[in-house]
Design a protein around this motif. Structure first.
Motif, PDB file in Angstrom:
ATOM      1  N   GLU A 144      14.535  10.807   9.408  1.00 55.31           N
ATOM      2  CA  GLU A 144      13.649   9.654   9.522  1.00 55.31           C
ATOM      3  C   GLU A 144      13.027   9.567  10.912  1.00 55.31           C
ATOM      4  N   SER A 145      13.842   9.860  11.938  1.00 55.07           N
ATOM      5  CA  SER A 145      13.331   9.818  13.311  1.00 55.07           C
ATOM      6  C   SER A 145      12.261  10.871  13.519  1.00 55.07           C
ATOM      7  N   PHE A 146      12.485  12.036  12.933  1.00 53.86           N
ATOM      8  CA  PHE A 146      11.534  13.143  13.074  1.00 53.86           C
ATOM      9  C   PHE A 146      10.188  12.773  12.436  1.00 53.86           C
ATOM     10  N   LEU A 162       6.876  -3.373  17.326  1.00 53.56           N
ATOM     11  CA  LEU A 162       7.314  -2.597  16.170  1.00 53.56           C
ATOM     12  C   LEU A 162       8.814  -2.298  16.241  1.00 53.56           C
ATOM     13  N   ILE A 163       9.298  -2.023  17.463  1.00 53.27           N
ATOM     14  CA  ILE A 163      10.742  -1.754  17.639  1.00 53.27           C
ATOM     15  C   ILE A 163      11.544  -3.000  17.255  1.00 53.27           C
ATOM     16  N   GLY A 164      11.023  -4.166  17.663  1.00 56.08           N
ATOM     17  CA  GLY A 164      11.709  -5.413  17.307  1.00 56.08           C
ATOM     18  C   GLY A 164      11.787  -5.582  15.798  1.00 56.08           C
ATOM     19  N   ILE A 165      10.700  -5.272  15.084  1.00 51.16           N
ATOM     20  CA  ILE A 165      10.698  -5.378  13.624  1.00 51.16           C
ATOM     21  C   ILE A 165      11.706  -4.401  13.018  1.00 51.16           C
ATOM     22  N   GLN A 166      11.725  -3.157  13.554  1.00 47.32           N
ATOM     23  CA  GLN A 166      12.671  -2.165  13.042  1.00 47.32           C
ATOM     24  C   GLN A 166      14.107  -2.642  13.208  1.00 47.32           C
ATOM     25  N   PHE A 198      19.228   5.069  16.141  1.00 49.20           N
ATOM     26  CA  PHE A 198      18.033   5.486  15.414  1.00 49.20           C
ATOM     27  C   PHE A 198      16.801   5.377  16.310  1.00 49.20           C
ATOM     28  N   ILE A 199      16.691   4.245  17.027  1.00 48.49           N
ATOM     29  CA  ILE A 199      15.564   4.054  17.943  1.00 48.49           C
ATOM     30  C   ILE A 199      15.605   5.111  19.044  1.00 48.49           C
ATOM     31  N   LEU A 200      16.818   5.361  19.564  1.00 45.28           N
ATOM     32  CA  LEU A 200      16.979   6.353  20.619  1.00 45.28           C
ATOM     33  C   LEU A 200      16.540   7.737  20.137  1.00 45.28           C
ATOM     34  N   PRO A 206      13.034   6.563  28.710  1.00 45.50           N
ATOM     35  CA  PRO A 206      12.220   5.679  27.856  1.00 45.50           C
ATOM     36  C   PRO A 206      12.913   5.374  26.514  1.00 45.50           C
ATOM     37  N   ALA A 207      13.557   6.369  25.920  1.00 42.00           N
ATOM     38  CA  ALA A 207      14.234   6.159  24.636  1.00 42.00           C
ATOM     39  C   ALA A 207      15.400   5.190  24.789  1.00 42.00           C
TER      40      ALA A 207
END
Length: 446
Positions: free
Chosen positions: A37-39, A352-356, A365-367, A429-430
């Motif tokens: 999913e990250s890819f 978008l990160i907040g929504i995720q 997952f975000i990382l 950043p990640a």
């Protein structure tokens, strides 16, 4: 050597990282699903921001191009030199006036070497009769002459006059013809053997047998042609642009007692005789024939390929370090470019990160999403840099005799460096993106 060790280091690092991730989650299937999913998310983001992606790719492409092109050139040069050295023979020694390299720990005392006598034919015959550890002993002189056949003229062709024993010293592979017969060598017959390049330029697509060439004003019959050996840097290396003639014939146009003829006595070790043993025994005989006292220094040099090889090893260790320093700065600049772009990307996608996160996305997952984005960017940039090197090597090979090859280890090294730079540059950043508070992130507006 350095590039190989670094490649192994990269493999160990990535293996360790993968194993650590698996052990951390304890659920390999879930981990692979998250990676997938990250890819996909990272690829979609890169496609959306094409201009920014291009700028980032440009930096890493130049970085990889700089560092891998340096190593490719170094590897190609080293391979050419070592191939040329191998043609000199690991079991062969050369008695000459001048040393190829200065003695270990000493300077090149040319003013002392200048006063030395030249190797003579008398010494050659003495070694022939007394050196029991040599398979063969030969005498060689050389010069450069103009060679002509009808309207074809070649200037500065290396002409080497050799004794009959040369065939036992140098392994010659004939495309056609043969070596000098004993009677031809003894009588100094006007015969010669042409190298591949000489034959191709004088008789393209034809046999050399029976052809009569003008060799510095002397009519000479060709009796053989040597197969192509490729370019050689070392003197006495490649035979491609060489003509071999019997020593007694060479006397007509070469003054073999003059230094410009570079008279050389060549010895090849007998079977199972170590080269140091042959060297030591030959030194003893040369000192004897020249009547040197025990306290006197040698007034001759015994050269062999291994002496140059050691210096070549030291030289290329220094060059490799210089290559890392030169290319390293370029790749670091590319890494800073990736880090900068990733920080901008995180800032733009904070909402978008907040929504995720609100929908259940975990920190890892975000990382992994942003790490994958950075690594993919770096790998694409690295691949483009390698493509430029490959194209450049093809063009260089057409314009130069030096064969430049982009090897598999350098390709792996380039991609490995790219991935590592992407991982390092994208981590901060990640990490910032993964630690965002979902409520604050959702409320962020630009």
């Amino acid at each position: 050597m350095i590039t190989k060790n670094f490649g192994d280091f990269l493999k160990n690092i990535f293996g360790f990282l993968c194993l650590s991730l698996v052990l951390y989650t304890g659920h390999s299937m879930k981990l692979f699903a998250n990676i997938r999913e990250s890819f996909i998310s990272a690829v979609l983001t890169l496609r959306t921001n094409k201009f920014r992606t291009f700028l980032t790719l440009f930096g890493i492409t130049i970085g990889i191009f700089a560092i891998i092109s340096v190593f490719t050139l170094i590897d190609s040069l080293e391979r050419t030199i070592r191939n040329s050295l191998s043609s000199l023979g690991e079991d062969i020694i050369y008695i000459q006036k001048w040393p190829w390299t200065p003695p270990p720990g000493e300077e090149y005392a040319w003013w002392e070497y200048l006063k030395r006598p030249l190797p003579s034919q008398e010494e050659f015959h003495y070694l022939q009769n007394n050196e029991q550890r040599a398979r063969a002993v030969a005498f060689q002189v050389n010069t450069s002459l103009t060679v002509a056949y009808r309207d074809q003229v070649l200037k500065d062709v290396s002409v080497i006059g050799v004794s009959r024993e040369y065939e036992q010293i140098r392994n010659l592979n004939y495309a056609e013809g043969r070596f000098f017969a004993p009677v031809e060598a003894h009588q100094g017959s006007n015969v010669a053997i042409a190298g591949h390049q000489v034959a191709e330029e004088l008789f393209p697509g034809q046999s050399v047998l029976g052809k009569r060439i003008d060799l510095g004003g002397y009519k000479t019959n060709l009796i053989g042609r040597v197969q192509k050996e490729g370019s050689g840097i070392m003197a006495g290396g490649s035979m491609d642009r060489v003509i071999l003639v019997p020593l007694n014939y060479a006397r007509r146009f070469i003054d073999i007692d003059q230094e410009r003829a570079s008279p050389t006595i060549i010895l090849r070790a007998a079977e199972n005789v170590p080269i140091p043993e042959l060297t030591s025994d030959t030194e003893r005989l040369m000192r004897s024939v020249r009547k040197l006292q025990p306290a006197e220094k040698n007034d001759f040099s015994i050269n062999r390929a291994s002496l140059i090889s050691r210096n070549i090893d030291q030289l290329f260790r220094v060059i490799n370090v210089a290559g890392w320093l030169i290319g390293g700065f370029s790749i670091i600049v590319g890494g800073f470019g990736i880090a900068n772009i990733m920080f901008v990307s995180v800032k733009e996608r904070t909402h978008l990160i907040g929504i995720q996160k609100a929908l259940g996305a975990k920190n890892h997952f975000i990382l992994s999403e942003f790490l994958f984005e950075a690594v993919i960017l770096a790998l694409i940039g690295g691949a483009l840099g390698l493509l430029l090197i490959f194209i450049g090597s093809l063009l260089a090979n057409m314009a130069s005799e030096l064969e430049i090859v982009l090897t598999a280890p350098n390709i792996i090294l380039g991609l490995g460096i790219s991935a590592l730079i992407g991982l390092i540059a994208g981590y901060a950043p990640a990490r910032n993106a993964a630690r965002l508070n979902p409520v604050d992130a959702i409320n962020t507006t630009f």
